[in-house]
Motif scaffolding. Structure first.
Motif, mmCIF file in Angstrom:
data_model
loop_
_atom_site.group_PDB
_atom_site.id
_atom_site.type_symbol
_atom_site.label_atom_id
_atom_site.label_comp_id
_atom_site.label_asym_id
_atom_site.label_seq_id
_atom_site.Cartn_x
_atom_site.Cartn_y
_atom_site.Cartn_z
ATOM 1 N N GLY A 1 12.215 -12.622 -72.503
ATOM 2 C CA GLY A 1 12.398 -13.754 -71.590
ATOM 3 C C GLY A 1 11.126 -14.516 -71.325
ATOM 4 N N ARG A 2 11.046 -15.047 -70.089
ATOM 5 C CA ARG A 2 9.986 -16.018 -69.794
ATOM 6 C C ARG A 2 8.575 -15.478 -69.944
ATOM 7 N N ILE A 3 8.345 -14.230 -69.542
ATOM 8 C CA ILE A 3 6.978 -13.692 -69.616
ATOM 9 C C ILE A 3 6.523 -13.631 -71.066
ATOM 10 N N THR B 1 20.801 -7.130 -54.348
ATOM 11 C CA THR B 1 19.488 -7.225 -54.998
ATOM 12 C C THR B 1 19.310 -6.218 -56.116
ATOM 13 N N LYS B 2 18.353 -6.563 -56.984
ATOM 14 C CA LYS B 2 17.906 -5.630 -58.024
ATOM 15 C C LYS B 2 16.740 -4.791 -57.473
ATOM 16 N N TYR B 3 16.306 -5.105 -56.257
ATOM 17 C CA TYR B 3 15.091 -4.504 -55.666
ATOM 18 C C TYR B 3 15.397 -3.808 -54.331
ATOM 19 N N ASN C 1 22.265 -5.805 -61.158
ATOM 20 C CA ASN C 1 21.254 -5.907 -62.219
ATOM 21 C C ASN C 1 21.008 -7.336 -62.662
ATOM 22 N N GLY C 2 21.771 -8.280 -62.158
ATOM 23 C CA GLY C 2 21.590 -9.690 -62.499
ATOM 24 C C GLY C 2 22.643 -10.496 -61.751
ATOM 25 N N ALA C 3 22.583 -11.809 -61.899
ATOM 26 C CA ALA C 3 23.559 -12.716 -61.274
ATOM 27 C C ALA C 3 23.754 -12.455 -59.781
ATOM 28 N N MET C 4 22.640 -12.122 -59.116
ATOM 29 C CA MET C 4 22.691 -11.881 -57.663
ATOM 30 C C MET C 4 23.279 -13.076 -56.918
ATOM 31 N N GLU C 5 23.034 -14.275 -57.476
ATOM 32 C CA GLU C 5 23.415 -15.511 -56.791
ATOM 33 C C GLU C 5 24.913 -15.615 -56.549
ATOM 34 N N LEU C 6 25.707 -14.812 -57.278
ATOM 35 C CA LEU C 6 27.161 -14.836 -57.077
ATOM 36 C C LEU C 6 27.583 -14.073 -55.828
ATOM 37 N N VAL D 1 18.155 -10.867 -52.383
ATOM 38 C CA VAL D 1 16.704 -10.851 -52.632
ATOM 39 C C VAL D 1 16.541 -10.919 -54.137
ATOM 40 N N ASP D 2 15.845 -11.959 -54.615
ATOM 41 C CA ASP D 2 15.699 -12.140 -56.064
ATOM 42 C C ASP D 2 14.408 -12.891 -56.360
ATOM 43 N N LEU D 3 14.049 -12.913 -57.641
ATOM 44 C CA LEU D 3 12.886 -13.679 -58.074
ATOM 45 C C LEU D 3 13.216 -15.162 -58.062
ATOM 46 N N VAL D 4 12.254 -15.947 -57.614
ATOM 47 C CA VAL D 4 12.394 -17.403 -57.632
ATOM 48 C C VAL D 4 11.187 -17.968 -58.360
ATOM 49 N N SER D 5 11.472 -18.815 -59.349
ATOM 50 C CA SER D 5 10.363 -19.445 -60.067
ATOM 51 C C SER D 5 10.430 -20.946 -59.798
ATOM 52 N N SER D 6 11.267 -21.677 -60.521
ATOM 53 C CA SER D 6 11.392 -23.124 -60.270
ATOM 54 C C SER D 6 12.299 -23.403 -59.074
ATOM 55 N N GLY D 7 13.134 -22.453 -58.688
ATOM 56 C CA GLY D 7 14.104 -22.662 -57.605
ATOM 57 C C GLY D 7 15.440 -23.210 -58.112
ATOM 58 N N ARG D 8 15.508 -23.443 -59.417
ATOM 59 C CA ARG D 8 16.703 -24.065 -59.981
ATOM 60 C C ARG D 8 17.954 -23.177 -59.854
ATOM 61 N N THR D 9 17.804 -21.895 -60.101
ATOM 62 C CA THR D 9 18.974 -20.997 -60.034
ATOM 63 C C THR D 9 19.561 -20.986 -58.626
ATOM 64 N N LEU D 10 18.698 -20.906 -57.610
ATOM 65 C CA LEU D 10 19.198 -20.928 -56.230
ATOM 66 C C LEU D 10 19.928 -22.238 -55.968
HETATM 67 C C1 PRP Z 1 15.311 -14.720 -62.863
HETATM 68 C C2 PRP Z 1 15.850 -14.465 -61.468
HETATM 69 C C3 PRP Z 1 16.615 -15.707 -61.153
HETATM 70 C C4 PRP Z 1 15.895 -16.771 -61.958
HETATM 71 C C5 PRP Z 1 15.016 -17.607 -61.065
HETATM 72 O O1 PRP Z 1 16.241 -14.340 -63.798
HETATM 73 O O2 PRP Z 1 16.624 -13.291 -61.407
HETATM 74 O O3 PRP Z 1 17.965 -15.591 -61.530
HETATM 75 O O4 PRP Z 1 15.069 -16.102 -62.925
HETATM 76 O O5 PRP Z 1 14.307 -18.608 -61.786
HETATM 77 P P1 PRP Z 1 14.315 -20.132 -61.315
HETATM 78 O O6 PRP Z 1 13.883 -20.147 -59.880
HETATM 79 O O7 PRP Z 1 13.310 -20.814 -62.218
HETATM 80 O O8 PRP Z 1 15.690 -20.664 -61.514
HETATM 81 P P2 PRP Z 1 15.883 -14.352 -65.358
HETATM 82 O O9 PRP Z 1 16.217 -15.676 -65.943
HETATM 83 O O10 PRP Z 1 14.476 -13.901 -65.554
HETATM 84 O O11 PRP Z 1 16.885 -13.311 -65.969
HETATM 85 P P3 PRP Z 1 17.546 -11.990 -65.386
HETATM 86 O O12 PRP Z 1 18.772 -12.470 -64.640
HETATM 87 O O13 PRP Z 1 17.854 -11.212 -66.606
HETATM 88 O O14 PRP Z 1 16.571 -11.314 -64.479
#
Ligand code: PRP
Length: 219
Positions: A12-14, A124-126, A147-152, A163-172
């Motif tokens: 993935g991104r890393i 959460t995954k955490y 393990n994923g798709a927490m947003e659902l 509780v999830d990772l946020v990078s650009s904020g687009r997924t939220l």
């Molecule tokens: C991560 C994280 C969010 C998303 C956030 O998932 O779990 O769903 O990135 O990024 P954004 O703020 O830029 O939208 P990732 O795409 O790494 O895949 P994963 O669901 O397998 O963890």
């Protein structure tokens, strides 16, 4: 020749940011490594004594903790969640910047006051990091592990908050959620199996090479 040193890198991104870093260290991966279409899992590099494996982020830590890989690249979120005693994390690689945040539906956020929380349900995954974070201020966090798709989770009634990772904020945003609190800033770390650090002579110079590769270039 001894078995190659294995470095575990997350998919993935890393991975995209890791390739130029590896090249600065003098490790040039074969082309298939950066090709997400490739189904291969282990890759050769320009160095005969170093191979790369491509695995899920949480599994990077597992491979390194058990010594199946000597080194790895992994987010500080994963290290925080699992606190492996067999892992040493000597270098902040300054890639993979993001944050671990609490988020909830915009409609709930409009009338919510985090200072009033006493018991909350979180998907959460955490779960360990989340529970620790809230315990520190006297809030009980009941965590539902995904393990994923927490947003659902909020929209389907699994848990009102995530509780999830946020990078650009687009997924939220695309799922109607807003951030209400940051738990931790996250960057990727170089991790090393403690036994390999002591027993494999090639590991110490490699760690130094990673450290030099992330140091700011002198003006
Ligand atoms: C991560 C994280 C969010 C998303 C956030 O998932 O779990 O769903 O990135 O990024 P954004 O703020 O830029 O939208 P990732 O795409 O790494 O895949 P994963 O669901 O397998 O963890």
């Amino acid at each position: 020749m001894a078995d190659p040193i294995i470095i575990a890198v997350p998919k993935g991104r890393i991975l995209e940011e890791a390739v130029p870093l590896l090249q600065r260290v003098g490790i040039d991966p074969e082309d298939a490594f950066a090709d997400e279409e490739s189904r291969a899992l282990r890759f050769r590099t320009s160095r005969d004594d170093i191979d790369l494996i491509r695995v899920r982020a949480f599994d990077v830590a597992t491979f390194v903790a058990h010594g199946a890989a000597s080194l790895g690249i992994v987010g500080s979120d994963v290290l925080e969640e699992f606190a492996y005693s067999e892992i040493y994390a000597p270098v902040d690689l300054r890639i993979g910047h993001c944050r671990l945040s609490v988020a909830e539906p915009a409609a709930l956020a409009a009338r919510d006051d985090p200072r009033g929380w006493s018991h909350i349900r979180i998907a959460t995954k955490y779960p360990n990091t989340t529970r620790r974070h809230f315990e520190a201020r006297g809030v009980g966090a009941e965590c539902i592990k995904l393990n994923g798709a927490m947003e659902l989770a909020p929209v389907l009634g699994l848990a009102p908050r995530i509780v999830d990772l946020v990078s650009s904020g687009r997924t939220l945003k695309e799922n109607g959620l807003v951030e209400v609190e940051t738990i931790a800033e996250v960057t990727s770390r170089l991790i090393v199996n403690r036994a390999a650090f002591k027993t494999r002579a090639e590991v110490v110079p490699l760690v130094d090479a990673f450290r030099r590769a992330v140091e700011p270039v002198a003006a």
